[in-house]
Design a protein around this motif. Structure first.
Motif, mmCIF file in Angstrom:
data_model
loop_
_atom_site.group_PDB
_atom_site.id
_atom_site.type_symbol
_atom_site.label_atom_id
_atom_site.label_comp_id
_atom_site.label_asym_id
_atom_site.label_seq_id
_atom_site.Cartn_x
_atom_site.Cartn_y
_atom_site.Cartn_z
ATOM 1 N N ASP A 4 58.583 63.350 35.592
ATOM 2 C CA ASP A 4 58.661 64.561 36.410
ATOM 3 C C ASP A 4 59.946 64.559 37.235
ATOM 4 O O ASP A 4 60.481 63.493 37.547
ATOM 5 N N ASP A 5 60.413 65.733 37.607
ATOM 6 C CA ASP A 5 61.600 65.886 38.465
ATOM 7 C C ASP A 5 62.772 65.094 37.894
ATOM 8 O O ASP A 5 63.564 64.500 38.644
ATOM 9 N N ASP A 18 64.235 68.774 36.505
ATOM 10 C CA ASP A 18 63.888 69.162 37.872
ATOM 11 C C ASP A 18 64.262 70.607 38.177
ATOM 12 O O ASP A 18 65.307 71.111 37.788
ATOM 13 N N GLU A 26 61.426 73.053 34.593
ATOM 14 C CA GLU A 26 60.591 73.496 35.717
ATOM 15 C C GLU A 26 61.400 74.499 36.528
ATOM 16 O O GLU A 26 62.624 74.438 36.544
#
Ligand code: C2E
Ligand code: MG
Ligand code: MG
Ligand code: MG
Length: 284
Positions: free
Chosen positions: A179-180, A202, A236
């Motif tokens: 994630d990120d 991210d 994202e």
């Protein structure tokens, strides 16, 4: 001077005590919130911009506070970081998301569900065993549809242990996402040493890529790395149609963001999926 020093110490001590008490009160309140079922999961769709398919849902925790309303995780998760409660809460999230995924599957909606896992939760020695047990308790949850998201900053010194967990989970049909991705200090080391199947670019890079050539270069760079390493990339923070268009142009088909859908309560998901159709302008 000696006396002054002693007084200063006492002052600091009292301050420290007050601080600890406040922290304990906060933790007690959060434990109570867990016991009284004040936490809820919202779900944000992940879509394939090219095919127009909804491919998954990310579970995101909220606290339905009786006085303060719906609270975002940034407001309360930092308070439990490093405490046993973060593991208990993580298990609640996992169980709740699996039960929900199973309920959707029974209704014919067989989508991947992603769950964010804290470093501390992942580092529990019995993490894999508990996960296996949890999956066994939800037999209608379609095999291969659970995905776990971990921050790149997770387990900096435990990278081999985390890699082992990822491999064991892969054998159980559970995928991992970093994630990120791109915001940690050692993204490339992570990429090389952690066999996670997915990189989530991210949102800060995605959001600003329209007018910042450096952010756009980072997005394209991560996409290139994902291709080279055989990983899937998900953007994202696709906030507008312009973001979706540019993502498609640079070869990123999978995206999440306010421009597609905001996180929503579980009972709104079925309707959203049925009503969703991609904006054809994205492809043009
Ligand atoms: P994340 O996993 O990177 O989740 C994405 C966050 O960005 C979510 O915020 C989501 O609502 C928000 N977001 C999605 N699309 C957009 C967009 O287009 N623009 C903008 N500005 N934001 C967007 P949220 O729900 O407040 O969660 C924040 C973070 O809290 C998550 O970041 C995740 O790291 C953590 N978190 C959330 N739920 C859980 C959980 O159940 N367990 C753990 N351990 N962490 C969680
Ligand atoms: Mg996430
Ligand atoms: Mg993220
Ligand atoms: Mg984040």
């Amino acid at each position: 001077a000696k006396l002054a020093g002693k007084n200063r110490y006492h002052l600091f001590d009292a301050e420290h005590d007050r601080h600890l008490r406040a922290r304990n009160d906060t933790l007690d309140r959060l434990q109570q919130a867990l016991d009284q079922q004040e936490f809820v999961l919202h779900y944000q769709p992940k879509v394939n911009l090219r095919s127009g398919k909804v491919v998954g849902l990310e579970a995101l925790i909220r606290w339905q506070h009786p006085e303060r309303g719906l609270l975002a995780p940034g407001v309360f998760l930092p308070d439990i970081e490093g405490h046993a409660l973060s593991v208990a809460l993580g298990e609640w999230v996992l169980t709740t998301a699996l039960a929900q995924a199973q309920a959707w599957a029974t209704l014919g909606l067989s989508l991947a569900v992603s769950v964010n896992i804290s470093a501390q939760h992942l580092q529990q020695p019995d993490f894999v065993d508990r996960l296996k047990q949890c999956l066994a308790e939800h037999p209608e949850m379609p095999h291969g549809t659970l995905e776990l998201e971990v921050l790149e900053t997770t387990a900096l010194d435990e990278i081999d242990a985390v890699a082992a967990v990822i491999r064991e989970c892969a054998a159980m049909g559970v995928r991992f996402a970093l994630d990120d991705f791109g915001t940690g200090y050692s993204s490339l080391t992570y990429l090389k040493r952690l066999p996670a199947q997915v990189l989530k670019i991210d949102q800060s890079f995605v959001r600003d890529m329209l007018d910042d050539p450096e952010d756009r270069a980072i997005v394209e760079g991560v996409l290139g790395l994902a291709r080279a390493f055989g990983r899937e990339a998900v953007a994202e923070g696709a906030e507008t149609a312009a973001h979706c268009r540019l993502l498609l142009r640079v070869g990123c088909d999978l995206a999440q963001g306010y421009g597609i859908a905001r996180p929503m309560p579980a009972d709104a998901v079925l309707n959203w999926v049925e009503g969703w159709h991609p904006d054809l302008g994205w492809l043009g």
